[in-house]
Design an enzyme around this catalytic site. Structure first.
Site, PDB file in Angstrom:
ATOM      1  N   TYR A  56      -2.075  16.023   1.125  1.00 50.64           N
ATOM      2  CA  TYR A  56      -2.941  15.107   1.889  1.00 50.64           C
ATOM      3  C   TYR A  56      -3.992  15.860   2.693  1.00 50.64           C
ATOM      4  CZ  TYR A  56      -0.220  11.221   0.266  1.00 50.64           C
ATOM      5  OH  TYR A  56       0.350  10.285  -0.563  1.00 50.64           O
ATOM      6  N   ASN A  92      -7.239   1.940  -1.097  1.00 54.48           N
ATOM      7  CA  ASN A  92      -7.718   3.313  -0.980  1.00 54.48           C
ATOM      8  C   ASN A  92      -7.480   3.865   0.418  1.00 54.48           C
ATOM      9  OD1 ASN A  92      -8.622   2.903  -3.579  1.00 54.48           O
ATOM     10  ND2 ASN A  92     -10.740   2.475  -2.965  1.00 54.48           N
ATOM     11  N   HIS A 109      -2.749   0.474   2.482  1.00 54.48           N
ATOM     12  CA  HIS A 109      -1.919   1.648   2.196  1.00 54.48           C
ATOM     13  C   HIS A 109      -2.218   2.796   3.144  1.00 54.48           C
ATOM     14  CE1 HIS A 109      -1.118   0.144  -2.157  1.00 54.48           C
ATOM     15  NE2 HIS A 109      -0.335  -0.435  -1.274  1.00 54.48           N
ATOM     16  N   GLY A 175     -11.859  -2.334  -9.386  1.00 52.95           N
ATOM     17  CA  GLY A 175     -11.461  -0.944  -9.595  1.00 52.95           C
ATOM     18  C   GLY A 175      -9.999  -0.648  -9.352  1.00 52.95           C
ATOM     19  N   ASN A 201     -13.905  -4.302 -13.372  1.00 57.44           N
ATOM     20  CA  ASN A 201     -13.169  -3.074 -13.665  1.00 57.44           C
ATOM     21  C   ASN A 201     -13.744  -2.379 -14.885  1.00 57.44           C
ATOM     22  OD1 ASN A 201     -10.826  -1.735 -12.404  1.00 57.44           O
ATOM     23  ND2 ASN A 201      -9.971  -1.814 -14.478  1.00 57.44           N
ATOM     24  N   GLU A 203     -12.084  -1.073 -17.300  1.00 57.46           N
ATOM     25  CA  GLU A 203     -11.345  -1.481 -18.519  1.00 57.46           C
ATOM     26  C   GLU A 203     -10.396  -2.606 -18.138  1.00 57.46           C
ATOM     27  OE1 GLU A 203      -9.568   2.307 -19.263  1.00 57.46           O
ATOM     28  OE2 GLU A 203      -8.482   2.227 -17.373  1.00 57.46           O
ATOM     29  N   ALA A 219     -18.240   0.066 -11.432  1.00 60.84           N
ATOM     30  CA  ALA A 219     -18.353  -0.672 -10.165  1.00 60.84           C
ATOM     31  C   ALA A 219     -19.759  -0.555  -9.579  1.00 60.84           C
ATOM     32  CB  ALA A 219     -17.318  -0.134  -9.180  1.00 60.84           C
TER      33      ALA A 219
HETATM   34  C1  BV8 Z   1       6.956  -1.741  -1.491  1.00 55.00           C
HETATM   35  C2  BV8 Z   1      -1.095   5.439  -1.039  1.00 55.00           C
HETATM   36  C3  BV8 Z   1       8.882  -2.686  -0.561  1.00 55.00           C
HETATM   37  C4  BV8 Z   1      -0.640   6.806  -1.356  1.00 55.00           C
HETATM   38  C5  BV8 Z   1      -0.150   4.132  -2.832  1.00 55.00           C
HETATM   39  C6  BV8 Z   1       9.332  -2.522 -10.088  1.00 55.00           C
HETATM   40  C7  BV8 Z   1       8.605  -3.696 -10.173  1.00 55.00           C
HETATM   41  C8  BV8 Z   1       7.727  -4.066  -9.162  1.00 55.00           C
HETATM   42  C9  BV8 Z   1       7.543  -3.253  -8.034  1.00 55.00           C
HETATM   43  C10 BV8 Z   1       8.274  -2.087  -7.978  1.00 55.00           C
HETATM   44  C11 BV8 Z   1       9.155  -1.715  -8.974  1.00 55.00           C
HETATM   45  N1  BV8 Z   1       9.705  -0.527  -8.632  1.00 55.00           N
HETATM   46  C12 BV8 Z   1       9.182  -0.144  -7.437  1.00 55.00           C
HETATM   47  C13 BV8 Z   1       8.336  -1.096  -7.021  1.00 55.00           C
HETATM   48  C14 BV8 Z   1       7.578  -1.126  -5.775  1.00 55.00           C
HETATM   49  C15 BV8 Z   1       6.418  -0.164  -5.846  1.00 55.00           C
HETATM   50  C16 BV8 Z   1       5.617  -0.338  -7.115  1.00 55.00           C
HETATM   51  O1  BV8 Z   1       4.819  -1.263  -7.237  1.00 55.00           O
HETATM   52  N2  BV8 Z   1       5.817   0.590  -8.066  1.00 55.00           N
HETATM   53  C17 BV8 Z   1       5.076   0.519  -9.309  1.00 55.00           C
HETATM   54  C18 BV8 Z   1       4.817   1.942  -9.818  1.00 55.00           C
HETATM   55  C19 BV8 Z   1       5.865  -0.305 -10.302  1.00 55.00           C
HETATM   56  N3  BV8 Z   1       5.594  -0.501  -4.712  1.00 55.00           N
HETATM   57  C20 BV8 Z   1       5.875   0.015  -3.505  1.00 55.00           C
HETATM   58  O2  BV8 Z   1       6.738   0.846  -3.320  1.00 55.00           O
HETATM   59  C21 BV8 Z   1       5.068  -0.540  -2.337  1.00 55.00           C
HETATM   60  N4  BV8 Z   1       5.982  -0.871  -1.288  1.00 55.00           N
HETATM   61  O3  BV8 Z   1       7.133  -2.332  -2.520  1.00 55.00           O
HETATM   62  O4  BV8 Z   1       7.743  -1.860  -0.400  1.00 55.00           O
HETATM   63  C22 BV8 Z   1       9.451  -2.926   0.764  1.00 55.00           C
HETATM   64  C23 BV8 Z   1       9.934  -4.189   1.055  1.00 55.00           C
HETATM   65  C24 BV8 Z   1      10.484  -4.422   2.284  1.00 55.00           C
HETATM   66  C25 BV8 Z   1      10.543  -3.406   3.218  1.00 55.00           C
HETATM   67  C26 BV8 Z   1      10.051  -2.146   2.924  1.00 55.00           C
HETATM   68  C27 BV8 Z   1       9.495  -1.895   1.684  1.00 55.00           C
HETATM   69  C28 BV8 Z   1       4.112   0.482  -1.751  1.00 55.00           C
HETATM   70  C29 BV8 Z   1       3.179   1.004  -2.793  1.00 55.00           C
HETATM   71  C30 BV8 Z   1       2.114   1.851  -2.122  1.00 55.00           C
HETATM   72  C31 BV8 Z   1       2.137   3.251  -2.688  1.00 55.00           C
HETATM   73  N5  BV8 Z   1       0.967   3.986  -2.168  1.00 55.00           N
HETATM   74  N6  BV8 Z   1      -1.220   4.719  -2.311  1.00 55.00           N
HETATM   75  C32 BV8 Z   1      -1.807   7.669  -1.745  1.00 55.00           C
HETATM   76  O5  BV8 Z   1      -2.937   7.185  -1.867  1.00 55.00           O
HETATM   77  O6  BV8 Z   1      -1.554   8.863  -1.916  1.00 55.00           O
HETATM   78  S1  BV8 Z   1      -0.278   3.546  -4.402  1.00 55.00           S
HETATM   79  C33 BV8 Z   1      -1.769   3.983  -5.152  1.00 55.00           C
HETATM   80  O7  BV8 Z   1      -1.700   3.620  -6.527  1.00 55.00           O
HETATM   81  C34 BV8 Z   1      -2.978   3.194  -4.689  1.00 55.00           C
HETATM   82  O8  BV8 Z   1      -2.969   2.996  -3.314  1.00 55.00           O
HETATM   83  C35 BV8 Z   1      -2.921   1.925  -5.452  1.00 55.00           C
HETATM   84  O9  BV8 Z   1      -2.191   0.938  -4.747  1.00 55.00           O
HETATM   85  C36 BV8 Z   1      -2.087   2.269  -6.632  1.00 55.00           C
HETATM   86  C37 BV8 Z   1      -2.814   1.993  -7.906  1.00 55.00           C
HETATM   87  O10 BV8 Z   1      -3.938   2.782  -7.912  1.00 55.00           O
HETATM   88  P1  BV8 Z   1      -5.371   2.143  -8.245  1.00 55.00           P
HETATM   89  O11 BV8 Z   1      -6.102   2.042  -6.963  1.00 55.00           O
HETATM   90  O12 BV8 Z   1      -5.267   0.896  -9.051  1.00 55.00           O
HETATM   91  O13 BV8 Z   1      -5.962   3.309  -9.120  1.00 55.00           O
HETATM   92  P2  BV8 Z   1      -5.618   3.598 -10.639  1.00 55.00           P
HETATM   93  O14 BV8 Z   1      -6.015   5.008 -10.917  1.00 55.00           O
HETATM   94  O15 BV8 Z   1      -4.232   3.150 -10.958  1.00 55.00           O
HETATM   95  O16 BV8 Z   1      -6.619   2.621 -11.408  1.00 55.00           O
HETATM   96  C38 BV8 Z   1      -8.003   2.779 -11.231  1.00 55.00           C
HETATM   97  C39 BV8 Z   1      -8.662   1.642 -11.959  1.00 55.00           C
HETATM   98  O17 BV8 Z   1     -10.066   1.739 -11.759  1.00 55.00           O
HETATM   99  C40 BV8 Z   1      -8.421   1.692 -13.457  1.00 55.00           C
HETATM  100  O18 BV8 Z   1      -8.109   0.392 -13.920  1.00 55.00           O
HETATM  101  C41 BV8 Z   1      -9.775   2.145 -14.034  1.00 55.00           C
HETATM  102  O19 BV8 Z   1     -10.080   1.530 -15.261  1.00 55.00           O
HETATM  103  C42 BV8 Z   1     -10.740   1.632 -12.989  1.00 55.00           C
HETATM  104  N7  BV8 Z   1     -11.959   2.446 -12.865  1.00 55.00           N
HETATM  105  C43 BV8 Z   1     -12.086   3.788 -13.027  1.00 55.00           C
HETATM  106  N8  BV8 Z   1     -13.376   4.133 -12.819  1.00 55.00           N
HETATM  107  C44 BV8 Z   1     -14.057   2.999 -12.513  1.00 55.00           C
HETATM  108  C45 BV8 Z   1     -13.155   1.918 -12.539  1.00 55.00           C
HETATM  109  N9  BV8 Z   1     -13.528   0.656 -12.286  1.00 55.00           N
HETATM  110  C46 BV8 Z   1     -14.826   0.439 -11.997  1.00 55.00           C
HETATM  111  N10 BV8 Z   1     -15.754   1.419 -11.959  1.00 55.00           N
HETATM  112  C47 BV8 Z   1     -15.408   2.705 -12.212  1.00 55.00           C
HETATM  113  N11 BV8 Z   1     -16.345   3.666 -12.170  1.00 55.00           N
END
Ligand code: BV8
Length: 233
Positions: A56, A92, A109, A175, A201, A203, A219
């Site tokens: 970080y 973000n 987040h 995004g 987005n 894709e 975006a």
């Molecule tokens: C919680 C901070 C409960 C850290 C982040 C099974 C089923 C359902 C849920 C779960 C499960 N198992 C576990 C869970 C819960 C879990 C979860 O969802 N896991 C997933 C993997 C299944 N979630 C959690 O743990 C959350 N908390 O559930 O708490 C609870 C309940 C009660 C009491 C206490 C707790 C917390 C999740 C937060 C994690 N922290 N970020 C850091 O930044 O270092 S997550 C991080 O990844 C991001 O913050 C974001 O949320 C996530 C996804 O990232 P994106 O932003 O979408 O980025 P990504 O690269 O994935 O995609 C980019 C997109 O942009 C793409 O589609 C691409 O095509 C597009 N793009 C690219 N370039 C462009 C573009 N679009 C437009 N223009 C461009 N130029």
């Protein structure tokens, strides 16, 4: 449809991609270089705090090398000129929405430029590094961690977000891959309350099927176009 009266916007790493900040899931993206379990979970932090603090620290320092892009600036224009209700929620942890001119940003987040003390649980603005275990500005204990919501932790201000999703008549996702909950479920909440849903987005995402409309592209092109459309009524 006529002009919306209440808009909720959710942004993800894709809105910052053209500013030079790695997304999570693209090739070479953040999670390619590190296992999520090692750097974005409380267990990973407990296991190897130096690895996490350094991860970080590097991302916080990298903010100095990037700038907002036209997508961030267009959302700031929307905030200034749109006469209805607007809530900008971002997944973000960067500061590009603020540097692009948005005054009200909900970082569900957390933020790189904030520190959370594990002793007094107070949050403080933080621009420097944490690897040297600096003193908490509030309680002086050397127990600061990144003020970032890790997997398994509760995102910030969920009550306020769900309230806005219930009241909005337009939900726009920009995004994000729709891979992480609860953010990935917002579109279904909004839709269940009768809102129109739009995805901008590069894709199709994991949640594309839940949106009334998906526009594919960068975006920096799609967001200014969409803001112009909304403001033109
Ligand atoms: C919680 C901070 C409960 C850290 C982040 C099974 C089923 C359902 C849920 C779960 C499960 N198992 C576990 C869970 C819960 C879990 C979860 O969802 N896991 C997933 C993997 C299944 N979630 C959690 O743990 C959350 N908390 O559930 O708490 C609870 C309940 C009660 C009491 C206490 C707790 C917390 C999740 C937060 C994690 N922290 N970020 C850091 O930044 O270092 S997550 C991080 O990844 C991001 O913050 C974001 O949320 C996530 C996804 O990232 P994106 O932003 O979408 O980025 P990504 O690269 O994935 O995609 C980019 C997109 O942009 C793409 O589609 C691409 O095509 C597009 N793009 C690219 N370039 C462009 C573009 N679009 C437009 N223009 C461009 N130029």
């Amino acid at each position: 449809m006529g002009q919306p009266s209440s808009i909720v916007i959710l942004t993800g790493a894709g809105i910052s991609a053209e500013s030079g900040i790695d997304t999570f899931r693209s090739a070479g993206g953040l999670w390619e270089q590190h296992r999520v379990e090692d750097v974005a979970t409380p267990e990973g932090f407990a296991r190897n705090p130096n690895l996490v603090l350094n991860f970080y620290d590097m991302r916080r320092a990298a903010l100095a090398n990037v700038a907002p892009n036209p997508a961030h600036e267009a959302l700031a224009r929307l905030e200034r000129e749109f006469r209805g209700d607007l809530l900008l929620v971002t997944q973000n942890v960067d500061d590009l929405h603020e540097r692009g001119g948005s005054a009200r940003v909900l970082h569900m987040h957390g933020e790189l430029k904030s520190a959370l003390c594990t002793s007094c649980e107070m949050r403080s603005p933080w621009l420097g590094t944490m690897i040297e275990r600096p003193a908490c500005p509030v309680c002086r204990a050397p127990t600061l961690r990144p003020d970032v919501v890790w997997f398994g932790e509760m995102p910030y201000e969920m009550g306020r977000i769900y309230q806005a999703l219930e009241a909005c008549d337009l939900f726009v996702s920009i995004g994000t891959s729709g891979a992480v909950y609860p953010a990935a479920g917002f579109v279904q909440e909004a839709r269940a309350n009768g809102a129109r849903t739009l995805e901008l987005n590069l894709e199709r995402s994991e949640g594309s099927r839940f949106f009334h409309e998906t526009r594919l592209g960068a975006a920096s092109v799609l967001v200014p176009e969409w803001v112009e459309e909304v403001l033109a009524g």
